[in-house]
Design a protein around this motif. Structure first.
Motif, PDB file in Angstrom:
ATOM      1  N   LEU A  50       0.851  -1.187   0.000  1.00  0.00           N
ATOM      2  CA  LEU A  50       0.000   0.000   0.000  1.00  0.00           C
ATOM      3  C   LEU A  50       0.888   1.238   0.000  1.00  0.00           C
ATOM      4  O   LEU A  50       1.785   1.358   0.831  1.00  0.00           O
ATOM      5  CB  LEU A  50      -0.898   0.018   1.246  1.00  0.00           C
ATOM      6  CG  LEU A  50      -1.756   1.264   1.463  1.00  0.00           C
ATOM      7  CD1 LEU A  50      -2.797   1.406   0.354  1.00  0.00           C
ATOM      8  CD2 LEU A  50      -2.431   1.209   2.825  1.00  0.00           C
ATOM      9  N   GLU A  51       0.638   2.139  -0.944  1.00  0.00           N
ATOM     10  CA  GLU A  51       1.382   3.404  -0.975  1.00  0.00           C
ATOM     11  C   GLU A  51       0.914   4.295   0.169  1.00  0.00           C
ATOM     12  O   GLU A  51      -0.273   4.558   0.307  1.00  0.00           O
ATOM     13  CB  GLU A  51       1.137   4.142  -2.299  1.00  0.00           C
ATOM     14  CG  GLU A  51       1.680   3.434  -3.504  1.00  0.00           C
ATOM     15  CD  GLU A  51       1.249   4.079  -4.808  1.00  0.00           C
ATOM     16  OE1 GLU A  51       1.981   3.933  -5.793  1.00  0.00           O
ATOM     17  OE2 GLU A  51       0.176   4.719  -4.845  1.00  0.00           O
ATOM     18  N   ILE A  52       1.870   4.743   0.987  1.00  0.00           N
ATOM     19  CA  ILE A  52       1.584   5.686   2.064  1.00  0.00           C
ATOM     20  C   ILE A  52       2.598   6.816   1.936  1.00  0.00           C
ATOM     21  O   ILE A  52       3.802   6.580   1.913  1.00  0.00           O
ATOM     22  CB  ILE A  52       1.672   5.037   3.458  1.00  0.00           C
ATOM     23  CG1 ILE A  52       0.678   3.878   3.554  1.00  0.00           C
ATOM     24  CG2 ILE A  52       1.416   6.080   4.554  1.00  0.00           C
ATOM     25  CD1 ILE A  52       0.736   3.112   4.850  1.00  0.00           C
ATOM     26  N   TYR A  53       2.097   8.034   1.844  1.00  0.00           N
ATOM     27  CA  TYR A  53       2.944   9.196   1.603  1.00  0.00           C
ATOM     28  C   TYR A  53       3.380   9.852   2.907  1.00  0.00           C
ATOM     29  O   TYR A  53       2.836   9.576   3.976  1.00  0.00           O
ATOM     30  CB  TYR A  53       2.196  10.195   0.714  1.00  0.00           C
ATOM     31  CG  TYR A  53       1.842   9.592  -0.622  1.00  0.00           C
ATOM     32  CD1 TYR A  53       2.747   9.619  -1.673  1.00  0.00           C
ATOM     33  CD2 TYR A  53       0.620   8.960  -0.829  1.00  0.00           C
ATOM     34  CE1 TYR A  53       2.445   9.039  -2.889  1.00  0.00           C
ATOM     35  CE2 TYR A  53       0.304   8.374  -2.044  1.00  0.00           C
ATOM     36  CZ  TYR A  53       1.229   8.421  -3.070  1.00  0.00           C
ATOM     37  OH  TYR A  53       0.921   7.839  -4.270  1.00  0.00           O
ATOM     38  N   ASP A  54       4.388  10.739   2.799  1.00  0.00           N
ATOM     39  CA  ASP A  54       4.923  11.439   3.977  1.00  0.00           C
ATOM     40  C   ASP A  54       3.841  12.170   4.763  1.00  0.00           C
ATOM     41  O   ASP A  54       3.908  12.270   5.979  1.00  0.00           O
ATOM     42  CB  ASP A  54       6.009  12.441   3.572  1.00  0.00           C
ATOM     43  CG  ASP A  54       7.299  11.751   3.178  1.00  0.00           C
ATOM     44  OD1 ASP A  54       7.500  10.580   3.566  1.00  0.00           O
ATOM     45  OD2 ASP A  54       8.113  12.379   2.474  1.00  0.00           O
ATOM     46  N   ASN A  55       2.828  12.693   4.074  1.00  0.00           N
ATOM     47  CA  ASN A  55       1.748  13.411   4.756  1.00  0.00           C
ATOM     48  C   ASN A  55       0.677  12.454   5.290  1.00  0.00           C
ATOM     49  O   ASN A  55      -0.392  12.879   5.685  1.00  0.00           O
ATOM     50  CB  ASN A  55       1.132  14.460   3.833  1.00  0.00           C
ATOM     51  CG  ASN A  55       0.422  13.853   2.640  1.00  0.00           C
ATOM     52  OD1 ASN A  55       0.320  12.629   2.506  1.00  0.00           O
ATOM     53  ND2 ASN A  55      -0.063  14.703   1.743  1.00  0.00           N
ATOM     54  N   GLU A  56       0.979  11.144   5.266  1.00  0.00           N
ATOM     55  CA  GLU A  56       0.123  10.075   5.757  1.00  0.00           C
ATOM     56  C   GLU A  56      -1.106   9.810   4.905  1.00  0.00           C
ATOM     57  O   GLU A  56      -1.988   9.042   5.296  1.00  0.00           O
ATOM     58  CB  GLU A  56      -0.251  10.293   7.230  1.00  0.00           C
ATOM     59  CG  GLU A  56       0.961  10.284   8.137  1.00  0.00           C
ATOM     60  CD  GLU A  56       0.612  10.403   9.608  1.00  0.00           C
ATOM     61  OE1 GLU A  56      -0.543  10.136   9.978  1.00  0.00           O
ATOM     62  OE2 GLU A  56       1.516  10.750  10.384  1.00  0.00           O
ATOM     63  N   SER A  57      -1.176  10.438   3.728  1.00  0.00           N
ATOM     64  CA  SER A  57      -2.270  10.088   2.821  1.00  0.00           C
ATOM     65  C   SER A  57      -1.950   8.733   2.181  1.00  0.00           C
ATOM     66  O   SER A  57      -0.803   8.301   2.133  1.00  0.00           O
ATOM     67  CB  SER A  57      -2.473  11.172   1.760  1.00  0.00           C
ATOM     68  OG  SER A  57      -1.338  11.267   0.928  1.00  0.00           O
TER      69      SER A  57
END
Length: 189
Positions: free
Chosen positions: A170-177
């Motif tokens: 699952l892709e999880i970005y630095d901004n937690e999106s």
């Protein structure tokens, strides 16, 4: 006056959301793989492709391009023992080999828990790699250099009676999106 505009706005939002369908391979209770159709390849012997899946479903040999890196599950099989590690009673080992290539312009931080093995549709039908038991496994936390790649083996414990699995990222970005989900389906007996 404000409630006069608020109610129609809420109705429009509810109507728009009711048209959304669920994400393929996901159940409403937990992110778990769906059952591939009988016409889909589902064994570790699938031919593979350069992996462009509209529904996030892939198979062993497919190259998968995420926003962060590309990866290919090169093999998936079961084992009674791997490098001295044996599974708990009622379980078997699922050994997954993969190649990961960093496609970003910075060193990519990675974690052993980035790839989860799933089976069934229950809330506890998943596992993470067994911790540092086996030769070839990466550390719990590591980095892939710019344009670098790694080949790794991850060893999971799963119920002995299960044979159909999905490796989930699952892709999880630095901004937690949260971004896209990727499932690599295979049969390991």
């Amino acid at each position: 006056m404000k409630t006069r505009f608020l109610l129609p706005l809420i109705m429009v939002c509810l109507f728009a959301l009711s048209a959304c369908s669920s994400i393929p391979g996901m159940s409403s209770s937990k992110s778990t793989p769906g059952t591939p159709s009988s016409s889909s390849p589902s064994s570790s012997g699938s031919s593979g492709s350069s992996g462009s899946s509209d529904d996030g479903r892939y198979y062993v040999g497919d190259e998968i391009a995420t926003d962060f890196f590309k990866y290919t599950v090169t093999s998936a099989e079961t084992a009674d023992e791997y490098d001295g590690h044996t599974p708990a009673d009622g379980c078997k080992l699922v050994v997954v080999a993969m190649d990961i290539k960093n496609t970003e312009t910075y060193s990519m931080p990675m974690f052993a828990s980035d790839f989860e093995l799933q089976w069934g549709s229950g809330d506890e039908d998943y596992s993470y790699p067994v911790a540092m038991y086996c030769n070839g496994e990466l550390m719990d936390e590591y980095e892939i250099p710019i344009n670098g790649s790694v080949s790794t083996v991850s060893v999971y414990e799963a119920p002995a009676d299960m044979k159909d699995f999905a490796l989930w990222f699952l892709e999880i970005y630095d901004n937690e999106s949260v971004g896209d989900s990727y499932f690599t389906y295979f049969t390991a007996e």
